[in-house]
Design an enzyme around this catalytic site. Structure first.
Site, PDB file in Angstrom:
ATOM      1  N   MET A   1       0.888  -1.259  -0.091  1.00  0.00           N
ATOM      2  CA  MET A   1      -0.056  -0.202   0.073  1.00  0.00           C
ATOM      3  C   MET A   1       0.826   1.293  -0.022  1.00  0.00           C
ATOM      4  SD  MET A   1      -2.919  -1.131  -0.245  1.00  0.00           S
ATOM      5  CE  MET A   1      -3.606   0.393  -0.253  1.00  0.00           C
TER       6      MET A   1
ATOM      7  N   LYS B   1       8.069 -12.333   8.706  1.00  0.00           N
ATOM      8  CA  LYS B   1       7.405 -12.356   7.427  1.00  0.00           C
ATOM      9  C   LYS B   1       7.270 -13.773   6.909  1.00  0.00           C
ATOM     10  CE  LYS B   1       6.731 -10.196   2.840  1.00  0.00           C
ATOM     11  NZ  LYS B   1       5.427 -10.131   3.046  1.00  0.00           N
TER      12      LYS B   1
ATOM     13  N   HIS C   1      12.965  -8.251   4.516  1.00  0.00           N
ATOM     14  CA  HIS C   1      11.822  -7.956   5.291  1.00  0.00           C
ATOM     15  C   HIS C   1      12.442  -8.697   6.628  1.00  0.00           C
ATOM     16  CE1 HIS C   1       9.317  -7.364   1.783  1.00  0.00           C
ATOM     17  NE2 HIS C   1       8.647  -6.465   2.551  1.00  0.00           N
TER      18      HIS C   1
END
Length: 257
Positions: free
Chosen positions: A113, A147, A143
């Site tokens: 996003m 994750k 990451h």
């Protein structure tokens, strides 16, 4: 004023959303959904979307899981509510369920996003067109150690955008340790790093014989994803049914789209 319902409100992204939205005057959180029903800063929390009172409506923002995204899409389709779906790792069947919901209501879908990462994707698309197969392409994503999916959904978004621009010529290669051979001309390498608290780093390398062009994005906090989700929710409010992405949100801001 746009009403928002956050599914996954008690998670890290849920808290980031509440913090960001509290500083705005154009939207508000009217309800949350989470297993830990109760309240958060005066916001009522329900155990599922199905438990929402009949008079509660708004744009649903989901930051939970692939299954949660499908649940949100189906609930919103049945109740005439827009939804912003931010989970990664959806299967083809789950993606199909989300797309089916977009026939009934506006659905905004993105594996990342962040507005910045979506600008990176458009720049990578342009670079792929300009280099026209003359440079090797590698994507490196990093990451945090919690994750679950690898490669990241964002890395695949970048790769898919490049490959679409190149007419589908590339084959994705995720691991070279078992094969001793030169890099193929049609390979697009994707590498994953997992460690510590890295929020999200993505590098796209265009590697020529004597030069390398790198396009990079570093997310310094989860706030960038919350900001993008709120922008997406405001963008959806009042839209016709359909499947929307960050490219739709960015139109008008970038001439290349």
């Amino acid at each position: 004023m746009t009403n928002l319902i956050i599914q996954g409100i008690c998670g890290r992204m849920g808290h980031a959303l509440v913090e960001k939205i509290s500083a705005r005057t154009d939207c508000r959180v009217v309800a949350g959904v989470d297993q830990m029903a109760g309240s958060l800063g005066g916001i009522p929390i329900y155990p599922s979307l199905e438990d929402l009172p009949g008079d509660v409506s708004g744009v649903v923002i989901d930051f939970t899981s692939p299954a949660g995204a499908v649940q949100a899409a189906r609930y919103c389709a049945a109740h005439g509510m827009p939804c912003v779906l931010c989970s990664t790792g959806l299967s083809k069947e789950e993606e199909a369920a989300v797309e089916a919901a977009s026939d009934q209501v506006p659905v905004f879908r993105s594996a990342n996003m962040s507005v910045g990462i979506n600008v990176l994707i458009e720049l990578a698309r342009q670079a792929a067109r300009m280099f026209d197969g003359e440079f090797d392409i590698e994507i490196v994503e990093k990451h945090h150690h919690n994750k679950l999916d690898a490669p990241s959904g964002t890395a695949l978004m970048i790769a898919d955008a490049i490959n679409a621009e190149a007419g589908g010529r590339y084959e994705y290669v995720y691991d070279r340790h078992a094969v001793r051979q030169k890099r193929g001309a049609q390979e697009l390498g994707i590498s994953s790093v997992r460690g510590g608290g890295i929020v999200g780093d993505h590098d796209v390398l265009f590697c020529g014989p004597e030069e390398v062009v790198t396009i990079s994005h570093v997310a310094q906090s989860r706030g960038v994803f919350a900001d993008g989700a709120v922008q997406a929710a405001l963008f959806l409010d009042g839209r016709d049914p359909g499947y929307y992405t960050m490219s739709d949100l960015l139109k008008g801001k970038m001439q290349c789209i």
